[in-house]
Scaffold this motif. Sequence first.
Motif, PDB file in Angstrom:
ATOM      1  N   GLY A  70     103.306 127.482  23.118  1.00 48.01           N
ATOM      2  CA  GLY A  70     104.254 126.892  22.184  1.00 48.01           C
ATOM      3  C   GLY A  70     104.976 127.984  21.421  1.00 48.01           C
ATOM      4  O   GLY A  70     104.611 129.161  21.469  1.00 48.01           O
ATOM      5  N   ARG A 107     100.930 117.806  26.879  1.00 49.26           N
ATOM      6  CA  ARG A 107     101.821 118.031  25.740  1.00 49.26           C
ATOM      7  C   ARG A 107     101.258 117.272  24.545  1.00 49.26           C
ATOM      8  O   ARG A 107     101.066 116.046  24.604  1.00 49.26           O
ATOM      9  CB  ARG A 107     103.230 117.534  26.057  1.00 49.26           C
ATOM     10  N   SER A 114     103.511 126.745  15.954  1.00 47.98           N
ATOM     11  CA  SER A 114     102.979 125.513  16.548  1.00 47.98           C
ATOM     12  C   SER A 114     101.470 125.382  16.356  1.00 47.98           C
ATOM     13  O   SER A 114     100.907 124.321  16.612  1.00 47.98           O
ATOM     14  CB  SER A 114     103.328 125.446  18.043  1.00 47.98           C
ATOM     15  N   ASP A 142     103.714 120.942  20.690  1.00 43.01           N
ATOM     16  CA  ASP A 142     105.130 120.679  20.431  1.00 43.01           C
ATOM     17  C   ASP A 142     105.279 119.989  19.081  1.00 43.01           C
ATOM     18  O   ASP A 142     104.377 119.256  18.635  1.00 43.01           O
ATOM     19  CB  ASP A 142     105.688 119.790  21.544  1.00 43.01           C
ATOM     20  N   PRO A 172     110.132 123.835  28.500  1.00 43.46           N
ATOM     21  CA  PRO A 172     108.875 123.071  28.439  1.00 43.46           C
ATOM     22  C   PRO A 172     108.316 122.821  29.839  1.00 43.46           C
ATOM     23  O   PRO A 172     109.064 122.437  30.746  1.00 43.46           O
ATOM     24  CB  PRO A 172     109.294 121.755  27.769  1.00 43.46           C
TER      25      PRO A 172
END
Length: 643
Positions: free
Chosen positions: A15, A149, A19, A111, A143
């Motif tokens: 990330g 995720r 993050s 994320d 991504p």
Amino acid sequence: MNRATAYREIIVVLGVSGSGKSTIGAMLAKHMQVPFDDADDFHPIVNKEKMAAGQPLNDEDRTPWLETLAYHIADRSRQGGGVLACSALKEKYRKALVRYCSSPVRWVHLDGSRELLEERLSDRQGHFFKPHLLDSQLDTLEPPTYGWRLDIKEKPEAIVSQIIELMKMEKADFGLVGLGVMGKSLVLNLASRGIAVSAYNKPRTGEERVAKEFAAAHADRDNLQVYDDLPQFLESLHSPKKIMLMVSAGPAVDAVLDELIPQLEPGDIVIDGGNSHYYDTKRRVNFLREHGIHFVGCGVSGGEEGALKGPSIMPGGNLDAYSAIAKYLEAIAATDKNGRACCTYIGEEGSGHFVKMVHNGIEYAEMQLIAEAYLLLRERAAMTIEEIAALFSEWNQGELQSYLLEISAELLPFKEGDDYLVDLIYDAAQQKGTGGWSTTAALDVGVPFSTVSESVMARHLSALKPLRVIAAAKYGRVCVPDDVDRTSLVESLRHAYASARVVNHAIGFEMIRRTSDQYAWQINLSELARIWTNGCIIRSGLMEDLVSAFEKFPDTHLLLIDTYVELLKAKRQGLSSTVAKGIEAGLSLPVFSASVNYLNGFTAEQSSANIIQAQRDYFGAHTYRRKDKSLDQIFHTDWTKHS
């Protein structure tokens, strides 16, 4: 089992800055009891100074950093796994990170919204990364389409719990050993069907990087794990384990089983998808049963493309074991014209490998028939390769349609420069043994198997190339008339080919029927023909017709079913004429000849076997029976006392 041995993979928490990847990574590593590394710690001083000065890094800056991390990850992989926190913003960065890694890699993408990221960065004190560099990272971020995720708005403890639960759920449903051509294709077939699959390839000499390179090439598949460590591979599978072997037949299978058995548990299932001899399969079924492990001998036909897109699959062994793996095998199999999987339970013991062996025998003879037809057309009818290819293509549009005829029409006109490639290929055919095995099996059961056995012997004869060259010079060519009626010859050959194919299939299926009766396998010939209508090498229009023929007449020899009686009565003369013309011209037509000889012998009410029996009785007192007496009575004659 403690957690140190339960977790062996590499987990990369990725990330942008802010993050929480370092926090999450450290907590996860502590839970797993594996080492944690922060990729920021591996940046050279020049990179840290650049970021501290408010300048974003470029790819040139990252290259040595990624190389250092790749070697470090490989070390962690060999030592039992670990967790790495790394931005890994681009796909090419992620591939660079795992280029040397031997363990599976799981990706966790943290994320979150820009606002939350900015808030976290502004609260961070003393870090070399400046908050205003966030824009460059967000612009760079690609991504991943794989991995997990997770939203960073959750508390770190909750995020770690989510990861742990996901890991528990991610064990593979199916395992495969052996990443050769067929093994790789089957693994990708399984993964493409949404099946969580683990693959293993032993890093023996010459294959040290097979698993690593296969893993790297398919790193985007998050339902595929690849290993070169057997305990790690086994740990990745759900229990009861379902493991398919795609290794060479013979000692290699036993060697793999010797490694597997001590690490398997009762109820686990091992599937041998190679071309093993059915005697070996029967032995292995019994041996593994003693350990409480199921063994399934499974024929797989279709070559590399079939394995990837959908083969014909022939599993035999314990029915309960098949029931447990049916959904996986049926998912990857080809489908017939009605959408049903070309996979069915064959029967007990080694029946699956037995029918695959006979399949290959039929295949040998079908290939030889096409080769003989080509020889006759080129040598006797003086047709060009282009003309023969066009004729085969025409035949393939009608009743003679088959996969082997199709590919023959396609390969014949293939050129390399000004030369046809087939003219450059050394004329000594090779074989892997299944054709010979089926011939031996026919002798064991006492079933005539002439088309297949002749195709095997034709390959052996072709291998005598040096001797054939000498013999050709000594004997010369047979002198034959030049006045050939090409149209008549081609028409006779078409009838001969249609007839010989029926005879060859009749011989193969009768071999299966008789052996099934002997071993009480109860093989369903109609269902077997059905799964051979697609995916396998001998798929054809004829095979489609055999499905209904054997469904209507399950206990009848194929050559006694009216449809084929009428076909052969109409075309039989073409078969005889073709063989006669070929032999007259000095051409070797072993399978066409075997077909007409089998048909003539099968349809002869009176054979010459009475002379054989008299001879046997004369020199060995082997006795005989008489037509004019009860067949229960046995006779012997002292032939030297004839009045």
